[in-house]
Design a protein around this motif. Structure first.
Motif, PDB file in Angstrom:
ATOM      1  N   GLU A  32       0.827  -1.205   0.000  1.00 46.71           N
ATOM      2  CA  GLU A  32       0.000   0.000   0.000  1.00 46.71           C
ATOM      3  C   GLU A  32       0.868   1.265   0.000  1.00 46.71           C
ATOM      4  OE1 GLU A  32      -3.941   1.727   2.288  1.00 46.71           O
ATOM      5  OE2 GLU A  32      -2.542   0.568   3.481  1.00 46.71           O
ATOM      6  N   PHE A  33       0.352   2.336  -0.556  1.00 43.33           N
ATOM      7  CA  PHE A  33       0.984   3.649  -0.486  1.00 43.33           C
ATOM      8  C   PHE A  33       0.143   4.507   0.456  1.00 43.33           C
ATOM      9  CE2 PHE A  33       3.978   6.519  -2.873  1.00 43.33           C
ATOM     10  CZ  PHE A  33       3.733   7.655  -2.129  1.00 43.33           C
ATOM     11  N   LEU A  34       0.670   4.724   1.674  1.00 40.47           N
ATOM     12  CA  LEU A  34      -0.054   5.527   2.668  1.00 40.47           C
ATOM     13  C   LEU A  34       0.675   6.846   2.853  1.00 40.47           C
ATOM     14  CD1 LEU A  34      -2.316   5.434   5.057  1.00 40.47           C
ATOM     15  CD2 LEU A  34      -0.295   5.259   6.506  1.00 40.47           C
ATOM     16  N   SER A  35      -0.048   7.950   2.786  1.00 41.00           N
ATOM     17  CA  SER A  35       0.556   9.245   3.111  1.00 41.00           C
ATOM     18  C   SER A  35       0.131   9.703   4.487  1.00 41.00           C
ATOM     19  CB  SER A  35       0.139  10.315   2.095  1.00 41.00           C
ATOM     20  OG  SER A  35       0.747  10.077   0.858  1.00 41.00           O
ATOM     21  N   LEU A  36       1.068  10.324   5.205  1.00 44.62           N
ATOM     22  CA  LEU A  36       0.754  11.046   6.435  1.00 44.62           C
ATOM     23  C   LEU A  36       0.724  12.517   6.050  1.00 44.62           C
ATOM     24  CD1 LEU A  36       3.269   9.262   8.868  1.00 44.62           C
ATOM     25  CD2 LEU A  36       0.868   8.670   8.422  1.00 44.62           C
ATOM     26  N   VAL A  79      14.272  -1.559   6.369  1.00 39.21           N
ATOM     27  CA  VAL A  79      13.376  -0.504   5.913  1.00 39.21           C
ATOM     28  C   VAL A  79      14.213   0.531   5.165  1.00 39.21           C
ATOM     29  CG1 VAL A  79      12.151   1.503   6.826  1.00 39.21           C
ATOM     30  CG2 VAL A  79      11.576  -0.769   7.654  1.00 39.21           C
ATOM     31  N   GLY A  80      13.767   0.944   3.979  1.00 42.57           N
ATOM     32  CA  GLY A  80      14.456   2.001   3.225  1.00 42.57           C
ATOM     33  C   GLY A  80      13.943   3.352   3.666  1.00 42.57           C
ATOM     34  N   PRO A 155      11.199  -4.341   2.012  1.00 44.93           N
ATOM     35  CA  PRO A 155       9.760  -4.484   1.796  1.00 44.93           C
ATOM     36  C   PRO A 155       8.984  -3.221   2.173  1.00 44.93           C
ATOM     37  CG  PRO A 155      10.453  -5.691   3.744  1.00 44.93           C
ATOM     38  CD  PRO A 155      11.689  -5.153   3.132  1.00 44.93           C
ATOM     39  N   VAL A 156       9.655  -2.311   2.894  1.00 43.14           N
ATOM     40  CA  VAL A 156       8.992  -1.087   3.349  1.00 43.14           C
ATOM     41  C   VAL A 156       9.905   0.106   3.057  1.00 43.14           C
ATOM     42  CG1 VAL A 156       8.097   0.176   5.350  1.00 43.14           C
ATOM     43  CG2 VAL A 156       7.750  -2.305   5.188  1.00 43.14           C
ATOM     44  N   LEU A 157       9.309   1.144   2.462  1.00 44.48           N
ATOM     45  CA  LEU A 157      10.056   2.362   2.154  1.00 44.48           C
ATOM     46  C   LEU A 157       9.382   3.535   2.864  1.00 44.48           C
ATOM     47  CD1 LEU A 157      12.230   3.831   0.428  1.00 44.48           C
ATOM     48  CD2 LEU A 157      10.535   3.963  -1.410  1.00 44.48           C
ATOM     49  N   LEU A 158      10.172   4.269   3.666  1.00 42.94           N
ATOM     50  CA  LEU A 158       9.641   5.416   4.397  1.00 42.94           C
ATOM     51  C   LEU A 158      10.222   6.681   3.776  1.00 42.94           C
ATOM     52  CD1 LEU A 158      10.200   4.073   8.034  1.00 42.94           C
ATOM     53  CD2 LEU A 158       8.171   3.818   6.581  1.00 42.94           C
ATOM     54  N   MET A 159       9.374   7.667   3.518  1.00 44.04           N
ATOM     55  CA  MET A 159       9.854   8.895   2.885  1.00 44.04           C
ATOM     56  C   MET A 159       9.302  10.102   3.640  1.00 44.04           C
ATOM     57  SD  MET A 159       9.197   7.738  -1.075  1.00 44.04           S
ATOM     58  CE  MET A 159      10.650   8.357  -1.870  1.00 44.04           C
ATOM     59  N   ASP A 160      10.201  11.020   4.018  1.00 41.48           N
ATOM     60  CA  ASP A 160       9.784  12.220   4.754  1.00 41.48           C
ATOM     61  C   ASP A 160       9.962  13.452   3.873  1.00 41.48           C
ATOM     62  OD1 ASP A 160       9.056  14.110   6.583  1.00 41.48           O
ATOM     63  OD2 ASP A 160      10.500  13.523   8.115  1.00 41.48           O
ATOM     64  N   VAL A 189       4.797   1.751   1.009  1.00 37.24           N
ATOM     65  CA  VAL A 189       5.381   3.081   1.208  1.00 37.24           C
ATOM     66  C   VAL A 189       4.581   3.859   2.248  1.00 37.24           C
ATOM     67  CG1 VAL A 189       5.828   5.332   0.133  1.00 37.24           C
ATOM     68  CG2 VAL A 189       6.380   3.245  -1.115  1.00 37.24           C
ATOM     69  N   ILE A 190       5.298   4.462   3.191  1.00 40.17           N
ATOM     70  CA  ILE A 190       4.681   5.453   4.088  1.00 40.17           C
ATOM     71  C   ILE A 190       5.374   6.776   3.791  1.00 40.17           C
ATOM     72  CG2 ILE A 190       4.077   6.077   6.458  1.00 40.17           C
ATOM     73  CD1 ILE A 190       4.325   3.138   7.196  1.00 40.17           C
TER      74      ILE A 190
END
Ligand SMILES: Nc1ncnc2c1ncn2[C@@H]1O[C@H](COP(=O)(O)OP(=O)(O)OP(=O)(O)O)[C@@H](O)[C@H]1O
Ligand SMILES: [Mg+2]
Length: 371
Positions: A32-36, A79-80, A155-160, A189-190
């Motif tokens: 899933e692509f989740l945005s905060l 986690v990337g 498996p998980v990519l975090l982007m700020d 992606v979060i």
């Protein structure tokens, strides 16, 4: 590469007396692509840093896949991570920057060469391996950061706010590139942003944050058409707000007074704090610019509200008209129409009939967004 599920359970984060994140729970599906999404200081970075492991929660649980990682070090989480500032190693070439996570994982040379090549090709920078970061544009540097975050196939990519430092055109281009890549790879992606258009463009779901809480979570279409509070209604897309008086309820819906002699019936239920609906109660009505239309004065029928055109703005694909409701102070209504429907007939000072789509008016009790 295959995405993994991320579970955040009842997370609380305090810095001394400051509560940065409170009572946050969310299940992010694999792939899933989740945005905060939220204003400055709403707790987006704090939440992401706890998922990455750079920060520890005061209370609560973080799982990736089915593993409890709440207190596991960042480099053991697989986690990337991509930050707003490119954060490339300045003394290393592009190739060596991207190779770094693989060297840390003691991957053999031949495989490193192949995987770095693949990762750079993925972000269309195959020819740039020998350059130093200072010899790249901002957009290219951010692509290298993306390649470096993905090269070990997390498996998980975090982007700020990864595109925050780029100009609008480049940002829009990279939004599409990242989204395409994410779908192709199937990575979870979060993504933190305070730009609602960016969140709408990229996300499967958006978690809207305010004051350390997730105030609403849903698909872009859900949030746009069913905002749970004035805060979300105002944060996503353009919304007109009117404070109105509740008069009573009939078969046709809730009757509200908009101006002295003007009333409307609204078919939706009242959202927000539970209140007893009694005549005289003050409510907030909210309506999108595209759910209002105009007719010449006198031709709008019995449910029209009298108004006067303040400004007409032509924007190519559509047109914005700013219209004041007669007998009422406050900012003018924003009305959006497609430019093909010829509203150029309306000019400043024209008397008009304003037509509201009754089933598109949202009613809220209470003014703020946190309930
Ligand atoms: N190390 C810290 N010590 C004390 N307070 C902190 C610390 N880090 C964050 N905060 C506070 O926690 C709250 C949330 O901050 P956070 O950085 O998560 O917000 P944000 O949503 O990422 O904002 P922005 O859009 O400006 O990046 C803010 O009130 C901030 O001042
Ligand atoms: Mg932040």
């Amino acid at each position: 590469m295959k995405g993994e599920r991320v579970t955040v359970r009842e997370i609380l984060k305090r810095y001394g007396s400051v509560t940065a994140v409170e009572d946050v729970s969310v299940d992010v599906e694999a792939g899933e692509f989740l945005s905060l999404l939220g204003p400055s200081g709403s707790g987006k970075t704090t939440l992401l840093m706890m998922i990455a492991g750079f920060d520890l929660p005061t209370a609560g649980l973080i799982e990736i896949g089915a593993r409890d990682l709440t207190y596991v070090a960042p480099n053991k989480r697989n986690v990337g991570m991509v930050f707003q500032k490119y954060a490339l190693f300045p003394h290393m070439s592009v190739h060596d920057n991207v190779a770094f996570p693989l060297r840390m994982r003691k991957i053999d040379r031949a495989q490193i060469a192949r995987r770095v090549g693949d990762a750079l090709a993925m972000v269309q920078l195959d020819a740039y391996g020998d350059r130093m970061p200072t010899q790249l544009s901002g957009g290219q540097q951010q692509r290298v950061a993306l390649a470096r975050a993905l090269v070990f196939e997390p498996p998980v990519l975090l982007m700020d706010e990864p595109l925050g430092a780029l100009d609008k055109k480049l940002r829009e281009q990279l939004q599409i590139e990242i989204k395409t890549l994410q779908q192709r790879l199937g990575v979870t992606v979060i993504y933190v942003t305070h730009d609602q258009e960016e969140a709408l463009t990229m996300s499967d779901r958006i978690a809207v944050m305010n004051d350390g809480h997730i105030v609403q979570i849903g698909s872009p279409a859900d949030l746009y058409s069913e905002p749970a509070s004035p805060f979300v209604a105002d944060f996503i897309g353009k919304m007109n707000f009117l404070s109105v008086e509740y008069l009573g309820s009939e078969k046709a819906g809730h009757q509200i007074r908009v101006a002295d002699a003007s009333t409307l019936s609204v078919t939706r239920s009242v959202n927000g704090r539970a209140v007893e609906l009694s005549p005289g109660l003050s409510l907030q009505a909210a309506i999108r610019p595209e759910n209002i239309s105009l007719a010449a004065r006198g031709s709008g029928g019995p449910h029209a509200i009298a108004g006067t055109v303040d400004t007409s703005i032509y924007l190519g694909t559509h047109q914005i008209l700013l219209v004041n409701i007669d007998g009422r102070n406050g900012p003018p209504l924003h009305i959006q129409t497609s430019a093909s429907r010829d509203l150029s007939a309306f000019a400043r000072g024209d008397a008009v009939d304003i037509l509201f789509q009754a089933d598109s008016i949202h009613l809220f009790s209470g003014k703020d967004g946190v309930q």
